[in-house]
Design a protein around this motif. Structure first.
Motif, PDB file in Angstrom:
ATOM      1  N   VAL A 165       0.861  -1.184   0.000  1.00  0.00           N
ATOM      2  CA  VAL A 165       0.000   0.000   0.000  1.00  0.00           C
ATOM      3  C   VAL A 165       0.898   1.235   0.000  1.00  0.00           C
ATOM      4  O   VAL A 165       2.001   1.206   0.548  1.00  0.00           O
ATOM      5  CB  VAL A 165      -0.965  -0.012   1.208  1.00  0.00           C
ATOM      6  N   THR A 166       0.443   2.302  -0.629  1.00  0.00           N
ATOM      7  CA  THR A 166       1.213   3.541  -0.697  1.00  0.00           C
ATOM      8  C   THR A 166       0.293   4.736  -0.888  1.00  0.00           C
ATOM      9  O   THR A 166      -0.848   4.579  -1.324  1.00  0.00           O
ATOM     10  CB  THR A 166       2.236   3.496  -1.853  1.00  0.00           C
ATOM     11  N   ALA A 167       0.815   5.916  -0.588  1.00  0.00           N
ATOM     12  CA  ALA A 167       0.096   7.158  -0.859  1.00  0.00           C
ATOM     13  C   ALA A 167       0.625   7.811  -2.134  1.00  0.00           C
ATOM     14  O   ALA A 167       0.050   8.778  -2.621  1.00  0.00           O
ATOM     15  CB  ALA A 167       0.243   8.125   0.314  1.00  0.00           C
ATOM     16  N   ASN A 168       1.716   7.278  -2.683  1.00  0.00           N
ATOM     17  CA  ASN A 168       2.329   7.849  -3.873  1.00  0.00           C
ATOM     18  C   ASN A 168       2.663   6.722  -4.859  1.00  0.00           C
ATOM     19  O   ASN A 168       3.804   6.253  -4.917  1.00  0.00           O
ATOM     20  CB  ASN A 168       3.594   8.621  -3.476  1.00  0.00           C
ATOM     21  N   PRO A 169       1.668   6.266  -5.625  1.00  0.00           N
ATOM     22  CA  PRO A 169       1.874   5.106  -6.512  1.00  0.00           C
ATOM     23  C   PRO A 169       3.028   5.218  -7.507  1.00  0.00           C
ATOM     24  O   PRO A 169       3.812   4.274  -7.608  1.00  0.00           O
ATOM     25  CB  PRO A 169       0.525   4.954  -7.223  1.00  0.00           C
ATOM     26  N   PRO A 170       3.188   6.331  -8.239  1.00  0.00           N
ATOM     27  CA  PRO A 170       4.311   6.368  -9.192  1.00  0.00           C
ATOM     28  C   PRO A 170       5.677   6.240  -8.514  1.00  0.00           C
ATOM     29  O   PRO A 170       6.549   5.518  -8.999  1.00  0.00           O
ATOM     30  CB  PRO A 170       4.166   7.738  -9.869  1.00  0.00           C
ATOM     31  N   LYS A 171       5.860   6.915  -7.396  1.00  0.00           N
ATOM     32  CA  LYS A 171       7.135   6.849  -6.682  1.00  0.00           C
ATOM     33  C   LYS A 171       7.397   5.433  -6.171  1.00  0.00           C
ATOM     34  O   LYS A 171       8.489   4.888  -6.334  1.00  0.00           O
ATOM     35  CB  LYS A 171       7.141   7.830  -5.517  1.00  0.00           C
ATOM     36  N   ARG A 172       6.386   4.828  -5.575  1.00  0.00           N
ATOM     37  CA  ARG A 172       6.552   3.489  -5.019  1.00  0.00           C
ATOM     38  C   ARG A 172       6.822   2.474  -6.125  1.00  0.00           C
ATOM     39  O   ARG A 172       7.656   1.572  -5.972  1.00  0.00           O
ATOM     40  CB  ARG A 172       5.315   3.100  -4.214  1.00  0.00           C
ATOM     41  N   ALA A 173       6.121   2.608  -7.237  1.00  0.00           N
ATOM     42  CA  ALA A 173       6.341   1.692  -8.363  1.00  0.00           C
ATOM     43  C   ALA A 173       7.770   1.821  -8.881  1.00  0.00           C
ATOM     44  O   ALA A 173       8.426   0.815  -9.160  1.00  0.00           O
ATOM     45  CB  ALA A 173       5.336   1.979  -9.480  1.00  0.00           C
ATOM     46  N   PHE A 174       8.278   3.049  -8.986  1.00  0.00           N
ATOM     47  CA  PHE A 174       9.658   3.264  -9.413  1.00  0.00           C
ATOM     48  C   PHE A 174      10.628   2.592  -8.446  1.00  0.00           C
ATOM     49  O   PHE A 174      11.587   1.938  -8.861  1.00  0.00           O
ATOM     50  CB  PHE A 174       9.957   4.765  -9.510  1.00  0.00           C
ATOM     51  N   LEU A 208      14.877  -0.590  -5.117  1.00  0.00           N
ATOM     52  CA  LEU A 208      15.205   0.296  -4.006  1.00  0.00           C
ATOM     53  C   LEU A 208      14.459  -0.061  -2.722  1.00  0.00           C
ATOM     54  O   LEU A 208      14.823   0.407  -1.656  1.00  0.00           O
ATOM     55  CB  LEU A 208      14.889   1.753  -4.387  1.00  0.00           C
ATOM     56  N   VAL A 209      13.419  -0.877  -2.843  1.00  0.00           N
ATOM     57  CA  VAL A 209      12.661  -1.317  -1.679  1.00  0.00           C
ATOM     58  C   VAL A 209      13.316  -2.593  -1.166  1.00  0.00           C
ATOM     59  O   VAL A 209      13.263  -3.626  -1.814  1.00  0.00           O
ATOM     60  CB  VAL A 209      11.176  -1.566  -2.042  1.00  0.00           C
ATOM     61  N   LYS A 210      13.947  -2.498  -0.033  1.00  0.00           N
ATOM     62  CA  LYS A 210      14.633  -3.656   0.524  1.00  0.00           C
ATOM     63  C   LYS A 210      13.617  -4.616   1.149  1.00  0.00           C
ATOM     64  O   LYS A 210      12.561  -4.198   1.598  1.00  0.00           O
ATOM     65  CB  LYS A 210      15.640  -3.217   1.590  1.00  0.00           C
ATOM     66  N   GLY A 211      13.952  -5.872   1.156  1.00  0.00           N
ATOM     67  CA  GLY A 211      13.075  -6.863   1.764  1.00  0.00           C
ATOM     68  C   GLY A 211      12.542  -7.851   0.744  1.00  0.00           C
ATOM     69  O   GLY A 211      13.220  -8.197  -0.231  1.00  0.00           O
ATOM     70  N   PHE A 212      11.326  -8.307   0.962  1.00  0.00           N
ATOM     71  CA  PHE A 212      10.708  -9.373   0.183  1.00  0.00           C
ATOM     72  C   PHE A 212      10.721  -9.089  -1.316  1.00  0.00           C
ATOM     73  O   PHE A 212      11.151  -9.937  -2.113  1.00  0.00           O
ATOM     74  CB  PHE A 212       9.263  -9.592   0.661  1.00  0.00           C
TER      75      PHE A 212
END
Length: 95
Positions: A21-30, A36-40
């Motif tokens: 879940v996110t409040a900023n879809p384009p940024k999170r998708a990038f 850049l998203v560490k983890g799973f």
């Protein structure tokens, strides 16, 4: 762009899927696409945006995310294939 959103990233068709879940879809998708998203999602290479759903409030988005995460793998696949049967990368539809 501030828009509550629930999303599913996958590493390939019928492969490993990550729901978030996110409040900023384009940024999170990038961030997912670039690892850049560490983890799973980084560990399993979940870089293809295969499904997303926009919500009016973050509370609604979080509630929906929990519902999806509580569901079976089969339900997640059905959810994806109902809107994206070819498992295309939907990243371009966010920007």
């Amino acid at each position: 762009m501030k828009q509550p959103c629930v999303y599913i990233f996958a590493n390939k068709r019928h492969g490993t899927a990550y729901t978030g879940v996110t409040a900023n879809p384009p940024k999170r998708a990038f961030e997912h696409r670039e690892g850049l998203v560490k983890g799973f999602s980084a560990k399993y290479g979940c870089k293809i945006l295969v499904w997303y759903e926009l919500h009016k409030t973050m509370y609604n988005a979080i509630t929906r995310e929990k519902q999806i995460k509580a569901g079976s793998r089969a339900k997640k696949i059905a959810l994806i294939e109902a809107q994206n049967p070819d498992w295309n990368d939907l990243y371009e539809t966010l920007i």
